[in-house]
Every structure is written in structure tokens, then in C-alpha cells.
Design a protein around this motif. Structure first.
Motif, PDB file in Angstrom:
ATOM      1  N   GLU A 178      19.802  12.375  34.405  1.00  0.00           N
ATOM      2  CA  GLU A 178      20.171  10.965  34.258  1.00  0.00           C
ATOM      3  C   GLU A 178      20.693  10.718  32.849  1.00  0.00           C
ATOM      4  O   GLU A 178      20.070  10.004  32.064  1.00  0.00           O
ATOM      5  N   ARG A 194      22.936   8.895  31.675  1.00  0.00           N
ATOM      6  CA  ARG A 194      23.324   7.523  31.314  1.00  0.00           C
ATOM      7  C   ARG A 194      22.136   6.568  31.256  1.00  0.00           C
ATOM      8  O   ARG A 194      22.306   5.365  31.108  1.00  0.00           O
ATOM      9  N   ILE A 195      20.930   7.085  31.359  1.00  0.00           N
ATOM     10  CA  ILE A 195      19.741   6.233  31.321  1.00  0.00           C
ATOM     11  C   ILE A 195      19.673   5.515  29.973  1.00  0.00           C
ATOM     12  O   ILE A 195      20.020   6.081  28.933  1.00  0.00           O
ATOM     13  N   SER A 196      19.263   4.266  29.991  1.00  0.00           N
ATOM     14  CA  SER A 196      19.138   3.512  28.737  1.00  0.00           C
ATOM     15  C   SER A 196      17.952   4.044  27.946  1.00  0.00           C
ATOM     16  O   SER A 196      17.007   4.622  28.506  1.00  0.00           O
ATOM     17  N   ASN A 197      17.980   3.834  26.656  1.00  0.00           N
ATOM     18  CA  ASN A 197      16.866   4.271  25.816  1.00  0.00           C
ATOM     19  C   ASN A 197      15.580   3.572  26.234  1.00  0.00           C
ATOM     20  O   ASN A 197      14.519   4.189  26.244  1.00  0.00           O
ATOM     21  N   GLN A 198      15.664   2.288  26.593  1.00  0.00           N
ATOM     22  CA  GLN A 198      14.471   1.545  27.016  1.00  0.00           C
ATOM     23  C   GLN A 198      13.866   2.170  28.270  1.00  0.00           C
ATOM     24  O   GLN A 198      12.663   2.392  28.339  1.00  0.00           O
ATOM     25  N   ALA A 199      14.712   2.460  29.260  1.00  0.00           N
ATOM     26  CA  ALA A 199      14.210   3.060  30.497  1.00  0.00           C
ATOM     27  C   ALA A 199      13.651   4.459  30.236  1.00  0.00           C
ATOM     28  O   ALA A 199      12.622   4.836  30.802  1.00  0.00           O
ATOM     29  N   PRO A 204      10.577   2.332  22.352  1.00  0.00           N
ATOM     30  CA  PRO A 204      11.994   2.690  22.214  1.00  0.00           C
ATOM     31  C   PRO A 204      12.375   3.376  20.903  1.00  0.00           C
ATOM     32  O   PRO A 204      13.154   4.331  20.916  1.00  0.00           O
ATOM     33  N   LEU A 249      14.094   7.061  20.741  1.00  0.00           N
ATOM     34  CA  LEU A 249      15.452   7.262  20.243  1.00  0.00           C
ATOM     35  C   LEU A 249      15.472   8.289  19.113  1.00  0.00           C
ATOM     36  O   LEU A 249      16.370   9.126  19.052  1.00  0.00           O
ATOM     37  N   TYR A 307      26.967  15.239  26.553  1.00  0.00           N
ATOM     38  CA  TYR A 307      26.791  14.470  27.787  1.00  0.00           C
ATOM     39  C   TYR A 307      28.149  14.445  28.487  1.00  0.00           C
ATOM     40  O   TYR A 307      29.180  14.337  27.834  1.00  0.00           O
TER      41      TYR A 307
END
Length: 165
Positions: free
Chosen positions: A24, A26-31, A40, A44, A59
């Protein structure tokens, strides 16, 4: 069996981050932080450290080559006449310039020196590539092609289970 670079120590959080990002990207840092159990900012920092250490090399999006018109995939084994650094460097430079060659591996264990993974439109396109670009490369003495009927799986994530805990 495996050779690891010394000095890259990762823990269970790093392993989990690597596992998730491989499937994944493209997953956001929060997720990502939520999934690995970190806040977070530390998450990061860990991702950036993994990138800077060279464990994460990039990526990319995975593209359906067939939908772009590249219906033929071939695995091409190349034999070279001499095993010299100059011969290999020239061959590698020439095939790296061919956009149809999506992977080039120097191999051993057979009577061939390289395996190329090639994507082309059709057999005519393959013949053009072979006759105009690959066989004329100095030192190429043999070409053996296998055509892929269908991919079973590919781009499998690298297991982080083998990393020392």
C-alpha cells in the motif's frame, strides 16, 4: 544463504512499516501510523530513516501492460562470447536504453549470461526488437526466447520475517 548489509538495524515497527508500504505505497502517514501503533510524527521519521538508509528504494504505480497494448511478454536468455567487464558494460548499457526491456538480470547456472524480461505489442514487434537492437550488440552469440502464457504472480513483497529481531 543471504547477504545483508551491516549496520541496518530495524525493529518490529520498521518491519511492519515495510510490510504495509510494499502493498500500500499510497497509504497516508496517519493511516500508516494507526496501523503500526505509532503517532504520526515518529512514524514519518521512521519512514524517512528507512528511505535514507536505502531499505526503501522508491515508490511506483503498477501498470497493466496488456491494457496499454503490450500483449506479449518474453523471457530472453542471452549468451555472450567473452566474459570481460567491457563486454558486459557495453551490453548492459545498450539494453538499458531499450524501453521494451523491463528487467535485465545477469545470471549463472546455465549456458547464458543474461535474462531479459521484455514487453512488446506482438510477435512482429518482438522480431523487430530482436533483429534490430539485441542481436547486433557486440558480443551477443546466442539468444533463446520463452514466451509467457500468463503471469501467475509477480511483484511479491519482500518478507521482513528474515530480518534479525
Amino acid at each position: 544463504m543471504s547477504e545483508r548489509q551491516p549496520g541496518i538495524a530495524i525493529d518490529r515497527y520498521d518491519r511492519h512499516i515495510l510490510e504495509i508500504l510494499q502493498s500500500e505505497g499510497r497509504i497516508s502517514n496517519q493511516a500508516l501510523a494507526d496501523r503500526v501503533g505509532l503517532s504520526p510524527s515518529p512514524c514519518l521519521r521512521r519512514v524517512r530513516t528507512l528511505e535514507e538508509s536505502g531499505l526503501i528504494t522508491g515508490y511506483q504505480a503498477q501498470v497493466d501492460a496488456r491494457r496499454l497494448g503490450y500483449r506479449l511478454m518474453a523471457l530472453v536468455h542471452i549468451s555472450m562470447d567473452r566474459h570481460t567487464p567491457e563486454r558486459f558494460a557495453n551490453f548492459e548499457q545498450r539494453v538499458a536504453a531499450l524501453p521494451e526491456v523491463i528487467e535485465c538480470l545477469m545470471i549463472t547456472g546455465q549456458e547464458v549470461d543474461y535474462q531479459l524480461k521484455i514487453r512488446v505489442e506482438d510477435m512482429d514487434d518482438y522480431q523487430r526488437l530482436l533483429l534490430e537492437h539485441i542481436t547486433p550488440i557486440e558480443g551477443v552469440t546466442g539468444v533463446h526466447s520463452n514466451f509467457v502464457l500468463r503471469p501467475v504472480f509477480g511483484n511479491r513483497p519482500i518478507s521482513t520475517d528474515l530480518v534479525a529481531h
